[in-house]
Design a protein around this motif. Structure first.
Motif, PDB file in Angstrom:
ATOM      1  N   UNK A 109       1.018  -1.337   0.083  1.00  0.00           N
ATOM      2  CA  UNK A 109      -0.154   0.656   0.033  1.00  0.00           C
ATOM      3  C   UNK A 109       0.880   1.093   0.489  1.00  0.00           C
ATOM      4  N   UNK A 110       0.512   2.587  -0.640  1.00  0.00           N
ATOM      5  CA  UNK A 110       1.123   3.367  -0.686  1.00  0.00           C
ATOM      6  C   UNK A 110       0.266   4.857  -0.510  1.00  0.00           C
ATOM      7  N   UNK A 111       0.265   5.691   0.034  1.00  0.00           N
ATOM      8  CA  UNK A 111      -0.632   6.922   0.192  1.00  0.00           C
ATOM      9  C   UNK A 111      -2.472   6.539   0.277  1.00  0.00           C
ATOM     10  N   UNK A 112      -2.839   5.364   0.359  1.00  0.00           N
ATOM     11  CA  UNK A 112      -3.922   4.372   1.040  1.00  0.00           C
ATOM     12  C   UNK A 112      -4.104   4.054  -0.427  1.00  0.00           C
ATOM     13  N   UNK A 197       6.119   1.379  -9.046  1.00  0.00           N
ATOM     14  CA  UNK A 197       6.729   2.574  -9.624  1.00  0.00           C
ATOM     15  C   UNK A 197       5.841   3.366  -9.546  1.00  0.00           C
ATOM     16  N   UNK A 198       4.965   2.894 -10.492  1.00  0.00           N
ATOM     17  CA  UNK A 198       4.393   3.857 -11.172  1.00  0.00           C
ATOM     18  C   UNK A 198       3.217   3.925 -10.601  1.00  0.00           C
ATOM     19  N   UNK A 199       2.645   2.867  -9.424  1.00  0.00           N
ATOM     20  CA  UNK A 199       1.381   3.262  -9.252  1.00  0.00           C
ATOM     21  C   UNK A 199       1.572   4.304  -7.777  1.00  0.00           C
ATOM     22  N   UNK A 200       2.773   4.505  -7.527  1.00  0.00           N
ATOM     23  CA  UNK A 200       3.348   5.000  -6.427  1.00  0.00           C
ATOM     24  C   UNK A 200       3.241   6.201  -6.956  1.00  0.00           C
ATOM     25  N   UNK A 204       1.393   8.799  -5.269  1.00  0.00           N
ATOM     26  CA  UNK A 204       1.630  10.716  -4.911  1.00  0.00           C
ATOM     27  C   UNK A 204       1.063  12.107  -5.555  1.00  0.00           C
ATOM     28  N   UNK A 205       0.146  11.802  -6.552  1.00  0.00           N
ATOM     29  CA  UNK A 205       0.362  12.795  -7.541  1.00  0.00           C
ATOM     30  C   UNK A 205      -1.096  12.734  -8.610  1.00  0.00           C
ATOM     31  N   UNK A 206      -2.413  12.468  -7.991  1.00  0.00           N
ATOM     32  CA  UNK A 206      -3.070  11.882  -9.010  1.00  0.00           C
ATOM     33  C   UNK A 206      -3.766  12.274  -9.783  1.00  0.00           C
TER      34      UNK A 206
END
Length: 209
Positions: A109-112, A197-200, A204-206
């Motif tokens: 999980x990254x940023x929920x 990395x792409x999901x993160x 981080x910046x939707x």
């Protein structure tokens, strides 16, 4: 890591022939093992592990709609998996391997934003059939929420010498998306890293302007 909750496990030593046939169990495999959990993709990987550990087949595996948080009863969860084998002992051995695998598997999980980027170093009969590859092939099993999943799939395909074997186009039953990629184990590892990395990045910046 978000751990997988094992919700229910039951065994049928000599299931009804009509039920076995309807579920797709191989002929001569009257023993069944039934499993529900709160994580479908990890469970599919674990069921594949069962086929490598024992003389069993995955007779049935289906995800439930809307995900575990919307399950209809406490033991329903997100998925049901059913193993079939010739003997109760074979089914129990396969189920034990699946349960052990579930102890090691789970979503990150990254940023929920939850996602799964897992290299299956040697696919068993279940995932090999799903991907259309030979048993023993390496696979990258990649899943994330819809936009993140498609964005990250592109990154994974560009990051390594891998082949798209199966696209889980969104929305899946659980409103996620992703796919199965094949290649060498190192290529699958690289694809998984690029996917994560792409999901993160999206988490981080939707909104990109």
């Amino acid at each position: 890591m978000i751990p997988v909750k094992i919700l229910a496990v039951r065994y049928l030593a000599n299931a009804s022939p009509a039920l076995c046939a309807a579920l797709g169990a191989p002929k001569g495999s009257p023993s069944l093992g039934l499993l529900t959990t709160d994580c479908d993709d990890a469970t599919y990987i674990a069921l594949d592990e069962a086929t490598k550990a024992s003389e069993v087949a995955v007779a049935y595996g289906r995800s439930f709609y809307a995900g575990a948080s919307n399950a209809s009863t406490p033991n329903t969860g997100e998925v049901i998996g059913i193993l079939a084998g010739q003997t109760p002992g074979a089914v129990r051995s396969g189920m034990e391997a699946a349960l052990a695998a579930l102890d090691r598997l789970g979503f990150e999980e990254v940023n929920k934003v939850p996602y799964l980027a897992h290299t299956v170093s040697s696919a068993g009969e279940f995932l090999a059939k799903e991907a259309g590859v030979r048993v023993g092939s390496a696979l990258a099993y990649l899943i994330a929420p819809p936009l993140e999943g498609m964005y990250a799939m592109d990154a994974a395909l560009k990051a390594a010498d891998v082949k798209l074997c199966k696209l889980y186009a969104p929305p899946s039953e659980t409103n996620f998306g992703g796919g199965l990629l094949s290649g060498t184990q190192s290529a699958c590892d690289a694809a998984c890293a690029a996917f994560a990395a792409a999901v993160a990045e999206v988490a981080a910046r939707p909104v990109e302007r």
